[in-house]
Design an enzyme around this catalytic site. Structure first.
Site, mmCIF file in Angstrom:
data_model
loop_
_atom_site.group_PDB
_atom_site.id
_atom_site.type_symbol
_atom_site.label_atom_id
_atom_site.label_comp_id
_atom_site.label_asym_id
_atom_site.label_seq_id
_atom_site.Cartn_x
_atom_site.Cartn_y
_atom_site.Cartn_z
ATOM 1 C CE LYS A 80 9.111 -0.453 4.595
ATOM 2 N NZ LYS A 80 7.899 -0.171 5.374
HETATM 3 O O1 G3P Z 1 3.896 0.740 3.716
HETATM 4 C C1 G3P Z 1 3.844 2.036 4.175
HETATM 5 C C2 G3P Z 1 2.744 2.235 5.123
HETATM 6 O O2 G3P Z 1 2.942 1.537 6.312
HETATM 7 C C3 G3P Z 1 2.374 3.649 5.379
HETATM 8 O O3 G3P Z 1 1.014 3.651 5.381
HETATM 9 O O4 G3P Z 1 -1.218 4.517 5.820
HETATM 10 O O5 G3P Z 1 0.695 5.156 7.321
HETATM 11 O O6 G3P Z 1 0.541 6.072 5.023
HETATM 12 P P1 G3P Z 1 0.215 4.916 5.919
#
Ligand code: G3P
Length: 220
Positions: free
Chosen positions: A84
């Site tokens: 990533k």
């Molecule tokens: O895949 C991206 C993810 O891990 C971010 O999720 O809920 O932290 O915005 P969030």
């Protein structure tokens, strides 16, 4: 649309794979930190041995050289590893270098079509628009996913879209409707996708009625 789990939790990944529906995993430093005291490399390698599909893991460097050096190391960890790289200017350059070495990149923290356009041009294998985080600031995260899918499709580019930062089942079905290739979601959202009260009531009713059939048979 393929289903990936957005987690570093081994038990949750094992369950998703057992269900036969989870074909990949995405992790990030925040998700790894939730797993407590772990050896990062060993944890990611364990995940790679459980899932046959792509497992994305993030570099922490911010300049091109550090990102590329980290990514080259990470790429050796397993066959199915994907690195990533954030959607920064440095990230675009790092992606170009890594793509030229056939190292798979997931261009992450993507919030606009312009960022996606550059990530795809640099040769990213995957682009990850963060739907929930855009919704959080009053923007339409799924519209960005739809725009990226349309763009890649129009120019017949091989880059695949991972709808990320998924927060609820509605996000999953919207991602499928706009043609995202993959949705990566928390384990809880995967469980929510299958739940419906009418299914539970239906199962219960069929069981009760069958008990009645069995009881009558005994009387014959
Ligand atoms: O895949 C991206 C993810 O891990 C971010 O999720 O809920 O932290 O915005 P969030």
């Amino acid at each position: 649309m393929k289903i990936f789990l957005d987690t570093a939790n081994i038990e949750h990944i094992r369950h998703g794979v057992r269900l036969g529906v989870v074909t990949g995993v995405t992790t990030n430093p925040s998700l790894v930190s939730r797993e407590g005291k772990v050896n990062y490399r060993k944890l990611v390698q364990k995940i790679c041995s459980i899932v046959s599909g792509p497992v994305s893991t993030e570099v922490l460097g911010q300049d091109v050289q550090t990102m590329v050096a980290e990514a080259r190391e990470i790429a050796k960890w397993a066959e199915n590893i994907v690195v990533k790289i954030p959607a920064s200017l440095e990230g675009v350059e790092a992606t170009s270098v890594l793509a030229s070495e056939n190292i798979k990149v997931n261009f992450t923290l993507c919030f606009t079509l312009n960022q996606a356009l550059l990530g795809a041009a640099a040769g990213a294998t995957f682009i990850s628009p963060f739907v929930g985080r855009l919704d959080d600031i009053g923007e339409d995260g799924m519209k960005v996913v739809a725009d990226i899918v349309e763009y890649l499709d129009y120019y017949q580019l091989p880059t695949q879209v991972i709808a990320a930062s998924i927060r609820h089942p509605q996000h999953c079905l919207m991602a499928a409707k706009v043609g995202a290739h993959i949705a990566t979601m928390p384990y809880e959202v995967l469980l929510q996708m299958i739940r419906h009260p009418l299914t539970d009531i239906g199962i219960e009713r069929f069981r009760d009625d069958w008990k009645k059939v069995m009881a009558r048979e005994k009387l014959l």
